[in-house]
Scaffold this active site. Structure first.
Site, PDB file in Angstrom:
ATOM      1  N   ASP A   1       0.869  -1.171   0.000  1.00  0.00           N
ATOM      2  CA  ASP A   1       0.000   0.000   0.000  1.00  0.00           C
ATOM      3  C   ASP A   1       0.913   1.230   0.000  1.00  0.00           C
ATOM      4  O   ASP A   1       2.112   1.141   0.298  1.00  0.00           O
ATOM      5  CB  ASP A   1      -0.955   0.004   1.204  1.00  0.00           C
ATOM      6  CG  ASP A   1      -2.164   0.928   0.972  1.00  0.00           C
ATOM      7  OD1 ASP A   1      -2.108   1.786   0.063  1.00  0.00           O
ATOM      8  OD2 ASP A   1      -3.170   0.801   1.709  1.00  0.00           O
ATOM      9  N   TRP A   2       0.336   2.360  -0.328  1.00  0.00           N
ATOM     10  CA  TRP A   2       1.131   3.572  -0.558  1.00  0.00           C
ATOM     11  C   TRP A   2       1.780   4.078   0.743  1.00  0.00           C
ATOM     12  O   TRP A   2       1.084   4.516   1.645  1.00  0.00           O
ATOM     13  CB  TRP A   2       0.226   4.626  -1.188  1.00  0.00           C
ATOM     14  CG  TRP A   2       0.169   4.548  -2.688  1.00  0.00           C
ATOM     15  CD1 TRP A   2       0.419   5.583  -3.557  1.00  0.00           C
ATOM     16  CD2 TRP A   2      -0.145   3.411  -3.529  1.00  0.00           C
ATOM     17  NE1 TRP A   2       0.294   5.149  -4.865  1.00  0.00           N
ATOM     18  CE2 TRP A   2      -0.048   3.837  -4.876  1.00  0.00           C
ATOM     19  CE3 TRP A   2      -0.454   2.076  -3.293  1.00  0.00           C
ATOM     20  CZ2 TRP A   2      -0.274   2.979  -5.966  1.00  0.00           C
ATOM     21  CZ3 TRP A   2      -0.681   1.219  -4.376  1.00  0.00           C
ATOM     22  CH2 TRP A   2      -0.591   1.677  -5.676  1.00  0.00           C
TER      23      TRP A   2
END
Ligand code: NOJ
Length: 864
Positions: free
Chosen positions: A284-285
């Site tokens: 995920d970012w």
């Protein structure tokens, strides 16, 4: 480093017992190395071979380039990795969201996952996936960042539950599998997210939490035991892997105190080992927190590539190149990372389906910067391709067929359109004052609610409001229709409602992703009540109108105590988050063009306490610890266990007709006993070789350096000098977990053996049939549900195991038929680390909801 968690040891002693608070305290996650390498099983053989051929041609920096993002807002998509122009491989584009293309124009806004779950319709889920995939493909997206089965929905107030499907793992598992098949049949890679136990927004990321003023140092840890992991949270991911999902996104939270993207137990052991996942794990970012340890713990691609947004530094990129040159990471590991990425690419057919990216996430103008954050390379960035392909008609149908009729008395519904005086109330009925896309990432209350907020959104091409659609209906007959859309204008509301022959009140409740705080809701809902004073609005209308219909657009369960038994409330509909065709879909239901058939994918209780699990709103330490003490008992399982009467139970929904159930039959299949997977894997393949001379990896003279862009090159011939000094990310690690670099043949996992786990788990042991009769005068659709009681003292009263949505003509009977697999009848055994069918007597129930189990029989499990 603790070698083995007290938690898992404890779990081996008492199978399936609900773990006590003390046991989950200080939970740790056992180390599991090495990362399993792709083996091409389960239909991946050809993709694997093509990927190996491709990866064999790559240089070291090209391999690093494919695994590392270029940095936040570095290119057109929310995520891009480096290209390999020499071999014609473009920069792979990764784009949100699970309900359509985020940050793009001329796209569709589909019905949200948590709403289509209420359709319980495999064909509809597949088609929705296919339609979304088609749009992503046409815009030039390689990886669609969806669907979602994490959060599963442990707490009803969880901010992003609506992006996923249902707190029931079987309903979610079937929905995610069909969605993935639909998406990937269009040639786009599906990225199932967020892996795993990512159940709330509060404290999901340290910096975000600190931004809200909380005193935390790290992300929250979701602490859960082995049984809960397998029987609840991992279950739908197994279905996703079995359906061939090309990518899986690891989550922000920690799991038993180890970050999702560097947790070797969940990535190496569960996902790649036991579930035999063949695709790639992407972070995920900003969920990557370390270089070497994430590489060895199974992460294959880092997103968006920089350590945190726009630092120009990366845990990988240059650092990954260095860790290869200095021998910290074995070559087979990088080869496996890239082979997995390319195998997913070939598996879905991206080599033939690819369209160059023709939109830009950061700028809707036609011309702009190719590297937006740093304003670099001006040119054509947006071709404004309309990719909607007439999907609106199917979105309307999906939204209507996902609508749940909760109450209908005195034949209140359907309406005829010839009512003498129709009045419509509520801000939720009207067009958005700021326009449908007025609030960035939909983060405000703005007219009718048709999707939640955050990254799980898309721009509406239009949004048909309920008021518009109802008005069109009434005006077909030149009838009377008035509306008041200020929720608090009680004087005006009462004046109109007192004249109405039918009043339709629209109410809502919203939530979303943690980076937006709307009205004190930091992603997660603060409470389960209606927004905009919905209860008072309904109360004012019902005080003067005895034919009041309530329509709820909500992200999940809301408290309905104040009105559901009120005799002046003659009908209640839950319409969820319908997407762009909201108004038309609800008009189809209200005016009877579509006979409602949806059923609740969650429980509506009479208080938030009834759910027995809740969001943690205040941190309980610098590293918040959220113990999943309830084990597998969430949603209806929790209500059943504590004998709490729900207001509307899981699986409940009415129709304009009625159905009866009869003639249960259980057919046993001749299937042998279960055999655990044994033997060893092959050794990890090494694809090509590379020079370890740093001078060969210097920044090339013929390449223009884009500021802050993440490259795989070295900045010096001295490796020490060259590396990006990140917080934790030294590529010269002095701690390598035992076995982490070992590429020799490894023992196979007993519960594994193919994508989705041991193939025998999916053997069909029984087929259950029953006769369903439509007793009314209208054609209707009935969702018939198959539950099993596994019979053990620690098992839920019943668990959903299968279902079908049947269309039945008036007076007709049809046969419901559903299979039960070995997995459906098994419990997770922590001692053997495998699924077992226990000796407890098992019963099967067929019914119309989780509390209306009409037919029942016992199962003869001899021989399995
Ligand atoms: C963070 C979200 O958690 C994830 O779901 C999304 O795909 C990325 N941001 C990219 O926007």
């Amino acid at each position: 480093m603790k070698l083995r968690s007290a938690l898992f040891l404890a779990a081996t002693l008492v199978r399936s017992q609900v773990i006590s608070n003390e046991t989950l305290d200080n939970a740790t996650s056992p180390p599991k190395y090495p990362t399993p390498w792709i083996d091409g099983s389960g239909g991946w053989a050809e993709a694997y071979r093509k990927a190996q051929d491709f990866v064999s041609q790559l240089t070291l920096v090209e391999k690093v380039n494919i695994s590392t993002g270029v940095g936040w807002e570095g290119e057109a998509c929310v995520g891009n990795v480096g290209a390999v122009p020499r071999l014609g491989l473009h920069s792979l584009c990764l784009q949100d969201s699970p309900l359509g293309i985020r940050f793009a124009d001329r796209v569709s806004a589909f019905t949200a996952g948590g709403t289509v779950a209420a359709a319980w319709d495999r064909g509809l889920w597949y088609q929705r996936g296919y339609d979304m995939g088609t749009e992503f493909r046409m815009k030039g997206v390689d990886v669609m960042l969806g669907p979602v089965v994490g959060p599963l929905g442990r707490m009803p107030a969880g901010g992003r539950n609506w992006e996923g499907f249902s707190p029931d793992p079987v309903l979610s598992g079937i929905a995610v599998a069909e969605t993935i098949r639909g998406i990937q049949d269009t040639g786009v890679i599906a990225c199932t997210k967020h892996f795993i136990a990512n159940e709330q927004e509060h404290f999901r990321q340290g910096p975000e939490g600190r931004g809200y003023g909380y005193n935390i140092t790290e992300s929250l840890s979701s602490n859960l035991d082995d049984v809960t992991m397998h029987e609840l949270y991992l279950w739908p991911f197994a279905d996703a892997v079995r359906a061939g999902t090309g990518a899986i996104m690891c989550s922000y939270n920690q799991i038993n105190n180890s970050y999702g993207c560097q947790n070797s137990y969940i990535q190496n052991y569960l996902l790649k080992g036991e579930l035999g996942f063949q695709g790639f794990i992407l972070s995920d970012w900003q969920a990557q927190h370390a270089g070497v340890s994430s590489t060895l713990a199974g992460l294959d691609m880092t997103m968006p590539g920089d350590t945190s947004f726009n630092t120009g530094l990366s845990y990988w990129g240059t650092n990954l190149t260095i860790s290869m040159l200095n021998g910290t990471i074995p070559e087979w590991r990088l080869d496996d990372m890239v082979t997995r990425i390319m195998a997913a690419y070939y598996y879905v057919g991206r080599d033939t389906a690819h369209t160059p990216t023709n939109f830009n996430s950061w700028n809707k103008a036609t011309y702009g910067y190719q590297h937006p954050f740093v304003g670099f390379n001006y040119g054509l960035i947006n071709e404004h391709v309309d990719v909607r392909e007439g999907h609106g008609a199917r979105i309307r149908d999906a939204a209507a067929r996902s609508t749940v009729l909760l109450k209908n008395v005195n034949g209140a519904l359907p309406l005829t359109g010839k009512e003498s005086f129709t009045a419509v109330f509520g801000n939720d009925a009207e067009d958005a004052p700021y326009g449908p896309n007025g609030c960035p990432n939909r983060g405000c209350r703005n007219g009718t609610l048709a999707m939640g907020w955050g990254s799980g959104t898309a721009d509406f091409p239009y949004l048909v409001s309920p008021l518009t659609a109802i008005q069109n209906e009434v005006l077909k007959n030149y009838g009377i229709i008035v509306s008041v859309t200020d929720d608090y204008a009680y004087g005006e509301i009462i004046a109109e409602a007192s004249q109405a022959s039918v009043a339709i009140v629209f109410v809502n409740a919203d939530s979303g992703e943690g980076f937006i705080n709307y009205d004190g809701n930091e992603g997660d809902r603060r409470n389960l009540t209606l927004w905009g004073g919905g209860d008072a609005l309904i109360q004012n209308v019902t005080a003067v109108c005895n034919n009041t219909i309530v329509v709820m657009h909500t992200v999940g369960p809301v408290l309905v105590n104040s009105f559901y038994e009120n005799p002046n409330v003659t009908a209640i509909l839950w319409a969820g988050l319908p997407g762009e065709q909201s108004g038309n879909a609800i008009a189809d239901i209200l005016y009877g063009r579509v006979n409602p058939g949806g059923k609740l994918p969650f429980t509506i209780g009479s208080s938030r306490e009834d759910y027995q699990t809740d969001v943690m709103y205040e941190p309980n330490g610098l590293v918040p610890q959220q113990n999943f003490e309830e084990g597998v008992f969430i949603d209806y399982r929790a209500f059943d266990k504590a004998d709490i009467e729900p207001v509307f139970e899981f699986g409940f929904g009415l129709s304009y007709t009625t159905f009866s159930y009869s003639g249960l039959n259980v057919q046993k299949h001749q299937v042998g006993p279960y055999t655990p997977t044994t033997g060893t894997t092959k050794a990890a393949p090494v694809l090509g070789n590379f020079s370890t001379d740093p001078s060969e990896y210097q920044f090339p003279e013929n390449v223009t350096r884009v500021p802050l862009y993440i490259y795989p090159y070295l900045n010096s011939t001295d490796l020490e000098e060259s590396y990006n000094h990140t917080d934790y990310g030294s590529p010269i690690s002095d701690y390598i977990p035992e076995g982490a670099t070992d590429g020799s043949p490894q023992p196979r996992v007993p519960a594994g053996g193919a994508p989705g786990g041991n193939p025998q788990l999916y053997d069909v042991l029984f087929t259950v049939t029953a006769t369903i009769t439509n007793n009314g005068t209208l054609t209707g659709e009935e969702i018939v549900q198959l539950y099993v009681s596994l019979g053990g003292p620690n098992d839920p009263r019943v668990v959903l195991r299968n279902f079908d949505r049947l269309s039945i003509g008036p007076g007709q009977s049809v046969t419901f038929s559903a299979d039960l697999t070995r997995r459906d009848l098994s419990n997770w055994d922590t001692v053997s680390q495998n699924w077992v069918i226990t000796d407890y007597p098992k019963t099967v129930h067929v019914g119309s909801s989780s509390r209306n189990l009409l037919l029942e029989d016992t199962l003869d499990l001899g021989g399995y």
